[in-house]
Design a protein around this motif. Sequence first.
Motif, PDB file in Angstrom:
ATOM      1  N   LEU A   1     -31.651  30.725  -9.606  1.00  0.00           N
ATOM      2  CA  LEU A   1     -30.848  29.887 -10.365  1.00  0.00           C
ATOM      3  C   LEU A   1     -31.249  28.940 -11.527  1.00  0.00           C
ATOM      4  O   LEU A   1     -31.846  27.891 -10.606  1.00  0.00           O
ATOM      5  N   LEU A   2     -30.872  28.143 -12.626  1.00  0.00           N
ATOM      6  CA  LEU A   2     -31.124  27.436 -13.749  1.00  0.00           C
ATOM      7  C   LEU A   2     -29.779  26.839 -13.218  1.00  0.00           C
ATOM      8  O   LEU A   2     -28.811  26.594 -14.138  1.00  0.00           O
ATOM      9  N   THR A   3     -29.885  25.377 -13.052  1.00  0.00           N
ATOM     10  CA  THR A   3     -28.971  24.541 -13.648  1.00  0.00           C
ATOM     11  C   THR A   3     -29.174  22.869 -13.508  1.00  0.00           C
ATOM     12  O   THR A   3     -30.404  22.638 -12.960  1.00  0.00           O
ATOM     13  N   GLU A   4     -27.977  22.863 -14.758  1.00  0.00           N
ATOM     14  CA  GLU A   4     -28.428  21.671 -15.500  1.00  0.00           C
ATOM     15  C   GLU A   4     -27.904  20.256 -14.523  1.00  0.00           C
ATOM     16  O   GLU A   4     -26.272  20.653 -14.286  1.00  0.00           O
ATOM     17  N   ILE A   5     -28.327  19.404 -13.679  1.00  0.00           N
ATOM     18  CA  ILE A   5     -26.926  18.194 -12.944  1.00  0.00           C
ATOM     19  C   ILE A   5     -27.870  16.818 -13.753  1.00  0.00           C
ATOM     20  O   ILE A   5     -29.084  16.455 -13.669  1.00  0.00           O
ATOM     21  N   GLU A   6     -26.729  15.879 -13.634  1.00  0.00           N
ATOM     22  CA  GLU A   6     -27.172  14.687 -13.974  1.00  0.00           C
ATOM     23  C   GLU A   6     -27.199  13.807 -12.832  1.00  0.00           C
ATOM     24  O   GLU A   6     -26.250  13.703 -11.842  1.00  0.00           O
ATOM     25  N   ILE A   7     -28.807  13.132 -12.419  1.00  0.00           N
ATOM     26  CA  ILE A   7     -28.394  12.363 -11.105  1.00  0.00           C
ATOM     27  C   ILE A   7     -29.078  10.756 -11.617  1.00  0.00           C
ATOM     28  O   ILE A   7     -29.655  10.825 -12.122  1.00  0.00           O
ATOM     29  N   GLY A   8     -27.851   9.279 -10.895  1.00  0.00           N
ATOM     30  CA  GLY A   8     -28.677   8.482 -10.848  1.00  0.00           C
ATOM     31  C   GLY A   8     -27.363   7.764 -10.277  1.00  0.00           C
ATOM     32  O   GLY A   8     -26.806   7.857 -10.301  1.00  0.00           O
ATOM     33  N   ALA A   9     -27.553   6.522 -11.040  1.00  0.00           N
ATOM     34  CA  ALA A   9     -26.171   5.838 -11.215  1.00  0.00           C
ATOM     35  C   ALA A   9     -25.816   4.849 -12.367  1.00  0.00           C
ATOM     36  O   ALA A   9     -26.064   5.742 -13.744  1.00  0.00           O
ATOM     37  N   GLU A  10     -24.502   4.208 -12.436  1.00  0.00           N
ATOM     38  CA  GLU A  10     -23.439   4.554 -13.205  1.00  0.00           C
ATOM     39  C   GLU A  10     -24.227   2.713 -13.611  1.00  0.00           C
ATOM     40  O   GLU A  10     -24.527   2.160 -12.762  1.00  0.00           O
ATOM     41  N   SER A  11     -23.895   2.588 -14.941  1.00  0.00           N
ATOM     42  CA  SER A  11     -24.129   1.818 -15.271  1.00  0.00           C
ATOM     43  C   SER A  11     -23.275   0.109 -15.382  1.00  0.00           C
ATOM     44  O   SER A  11     -24.193  -1.143 -15.474  1.00  0.00           O
ATOM     45  N   ALA A  12     -22.224   0.737 -14.688  1.00  0.00           N
ATOM     46  CA  ALA A  12     -20.815  -0.012 -14.422  1.00  0.00           C
ATOM     47  C   ALA A  12     -20.570   0.124 -13.450  1.00  0.00           C
ATOM     48  O   ALA A  12     -20.610   1.292 -12.494  1.00  0.00           O
ATOM     49  N   PRO A  13     -20.554  -0.788 -12.111  1.00  0.00           N
ATOM     50  CA  PRO A  13     -19.623  -0.249 -11.671  1.00  0.00           C
ATOM     51  C   PRO A  13     -18.118   0.144 -11.261  1.00  0.00           C
ATOM     52  O   PRO A  13     -17.765   0.052 -12.247  1.00  0.00           O
ATOM     53  N   GLU A  14     -17.792   0.880 -10.433  1.00  0.00           N
ATOM     54  CA  GLU A  14     -16.392   1.759  -9.734  1.00  0.00           C
ATOM     55  C   GLU A  14     -15.271   1.107 -10.584  1.00  0.00           C
ATOM     56  O   GLU A  14     -14.482   1.343 -10.981  1.00  0.00           O
ATOM     57  N   THR A  15     -15.305  -0.334 -10.175  1.00  0.00           N
ATOM     58  CA  THR A  15     -14.571  -1.102 -10.337  1.00  0.00           C
ATOM     59  C   THR A  15     -13.744  -1.628 -11.874  1.00  0.00           C
ATOM     60  O   THR A  15     -12.959  -1.584 -12.031  1.00  0.00           O
ATOM     61  N   LEU A  16     -14.402  -1.109 -13.012  1.00  0.00           N
ATOM     62  CA  LEU A  16     -14.066  -1.336 -13.859  1.00  0.00           C
ATOM     63  C   LEU A  16     -13.876  -0.455 -14.902  1.00  0.00           C
ATOM     64  O   LEU A  16     -13.992  -0.037 -16.243  1.00  0.00           O
ATOM     65  N   LYS A  17     -13.182   0.735 -13.897  1.00  0.00           N
ATOM     66  CA  LYS A  17     -13.245   2.268 -14.422  1.00  0.00           C
ATOM     67  C   LYS A  17     -11.690   2.204 -14.395  1.00  0.00           C
ATOM     68  O   LYS A  17     -11.137   3.236 -15.025  1.00  0.00           O
ATOM     69  N   TYR A  18     -10.554   1.359 -14.180  1.00  0.00           N
ATOM     70  CA  TYR A  18      -8.792   0.704 -13.957  1.00  0.00           C
ATOM     71  C   TYR A  18      -8.641   0.307 -14.832  1.00  0.00           C
ATOM     72  O   TYR A  18      -9.334  -1.255 -14.413  1.00  0.00           O
ATOM     73  N   ALA A  19      -7.836   0.139 -15.267  1.00  0.00           N
ATOM     74  CA  ALA A  19      -6.903  -0.699 -16.226  1.00  0.00           C
ATOM     75  C   ALA A  19      -6.859  -1.730 -14.872  1.00  0.00           C
ATOM     76  O   ALA A  19      -6.354  -3.997 -15.724  1.00  0.00           O
TER      77      ALA A  19
END
Length: 598
Positions: free
Chosen positions: A153-171
Motif C-alpha cells: 500500500l502506497l499512501t501520500e500523507i501531509e504531516i507537520g504544523a500549520e503556519s498559523a493558529p486555529e484561531t485565524l480560521k474563523y471570521a
Amino acid sequence: MPIISKQHGNTLLITLVILILFSILGLSLLSISISGMSKNEIREDNIQSQDLSEKGIDRITHQINSELTKKIEENNGLTRTNFINLLNSTVNKYKCTSGGSIADSNGKTGSYNACIKEVNPTFEKNKPTVENELRKSIVFESKGKSGDSTKILLTEIEIGAESAPETLKYAVGTNINDKDGIQDGEGNLYLHGGVSVKGDFKVDGNIITRNFGYAYLNGEQWIQSLLPESIPSDGSTNSKLVLGKDSYRLTTNTGYNNHIDRNTFTGSTYSRTTDMKNLFSGEKVPKIVQRDPVISPIGITDQKANFFLISGEYYSTGVNKIPISNVNKSSSKIIPTYTERTRECVRGFLICFEYKNVDTEKESGSFEMNGTNRFNQFSTIGSLELTNSNSTFTKGLYVGGNLQIGNNNTTYNSNNYSDITLDGPIYVKGNVNIQGANLKSNVLLYVEGEVKIQYSTINGKPLTDGKQGSLIIFSKGQIKISNNSVNQDNPSQIKGFFYSEQDLEIYGVGSNIRIEGGISARRIVLNAIRGRASDKLFTGATKINSNDYFEGEVGQKTRESRLQIIYDQEIIETFSNLKQPEPIIYKVEPPLVKERKI
C-alpha cells in the motif's frame, strides 16, 4: 423366467448407472467445495494482507505525530527553526533506505512492514512556488502479508504544523479556557443589532443576538436596528456555526453589564431557540456543525525574546523624555536610554552612541517618536509615544512600558488627529492606546496588557505590491474598539485580526468599521446598527439626543452595517508575512491523507 431375468438385469444396470452418476456428482461437489475453500482462503489472505498494510500506515503516521507532539509539549512549544529540524530528523529516521521501518507480526493473521519511501515539500496555498517548511508530503510504503498474499500500500500523507493558529480560521471565534476558572460570559458571543459577518463562526459558549444596537450616549441606549446578518464565504451556501452550548435571543432592554456578564440565560428576558432564522436576518442563516473544541494557544509572552534587545547601539540624550525624530538606522539594533553623562558627548547633536550590555529591565524615562524613522530593530525600556510619525521597524520594536499611538485627541473630527504610518512587528510589555490617530498600518502587535482603539481612523498602509497593509493584534488583556470614524459614511478599512485572551468589545453605532480578517476572544460583544449616523438631523433619522441621530429601522433595511467583519482568505498568509523570524509552534496538525493506492 426370461422376462423376470431381463427385469432383474435392467434394475442392476439402472442401479449401476445411478451409482456412477452420484459418484461423479459427489466428486464434482467435493472438487467444488475444495476449490471454494481454497479460494476463500486466498480471498481471506488478500483481505487480511490489505488490512495489515493499512494498519502499518496508521501506526507509522501515528507514531511520527506522537513523537512531534511529545517534543513540543516537553518544551512548551518549539521555535520555527527547531520544529523544522525536528520534523526533518523524525522523517529521516523512518525512511526505507535508513532501515527505520516499523514492523509487526502477531503470528495469527500475518505481518506488516511500513516505512517512508519518499519525502516531498509542500507549498503555501496562495503562493505555489513558496515552500512551507513546516509540513512535508510523505509517501509511505506498507507491506502487509497474510499466508501467500502480500499487498503493498502506497499512501501520500501531509504531516507537520500549520503556519498559523486555529484561531485565524474563523471570521468570529470565542474560546473557553477553564485552566484559570470560568470567567463571566466566557465563551459567549453577543451580537447586538445590525452587525454583518461574512464567514464562519466558532462559539465555545452561547450565542445571543438582538435587533437593537447598544451605545452609551449620556446613559445606556438600546437603539432600534435589525438582527445581525450572516453572509457565507465565497463559494459556500451558508456560513458554518460551530456551537458549544445554546442559542438565545434577547427580547427586552436590560442592564448592559449584567447582560454580558451572564453564564446562564433564564427568565422572560431571553428566548432560547434552535432556529437560526430567529437569531439572524436574511435567508442565508448559519448552519450549525459539530466539531470537537480545538485549543490553539498564541503564546504571546513567548515572543518577547525575539524583540527585547540586551545589547546594541545606545541612542541617548540628556533629557528625561527622549525625542526620536528623523533617524535612519535601517541596519542597526538600537536601545534608546536616558543618561546624564551623554550631555557632554552630544555637543549640540541629537544622538551619540555607546556600546553597553543590558541584562536587566530598568525604568529609563519615556520616549517620543515623530518624523520619518527607519530601524532594523528598536528596543525601549520605558514607554513610547508615536505622534506625526512614519516609522518602520524591519525586525521589530520592543516597548518596555506602554505604547501610545496618536495625540490622545477626544474629538470626532479626524482633522485634529496625528497622521501616523507604522510598519513592522511590535511587542509591548504594557498597554496599547491608539487614540487621536489617522493610522496607516502594516503591523503585528503582541501585547501583554490591554488594547484600546478610539477616536481614530484606521486604514492599511499602501504596500509596494499594490495591496494594503494589515493590523494584527494578539493581546493578553481585553481589547475595546470604539468611537472610530464616528458619524462618517466611509468606514475605517482594517485588514487584519484581533485576538484577546480576555474580552473583545467593538462598537459600530456611531463608529463605522470594516474589518477584513477576523476576531477571536474569550468573550466577544459586538454592537452595531446599519446606515447613517450624524450629529445633525437627517431625513429618516431616529433622534437619541440633541446631537445623536441614527438611521431609522426602515432605512437600515437597505443600507450597510456600520460594523462589518469579513473573513479574509489571505489572513494566514498575511500573518506569515508579518510574523517575526522565529514564531513558536505549539501544535501538530492531524495527518492529512492525499492519495492511497494498492
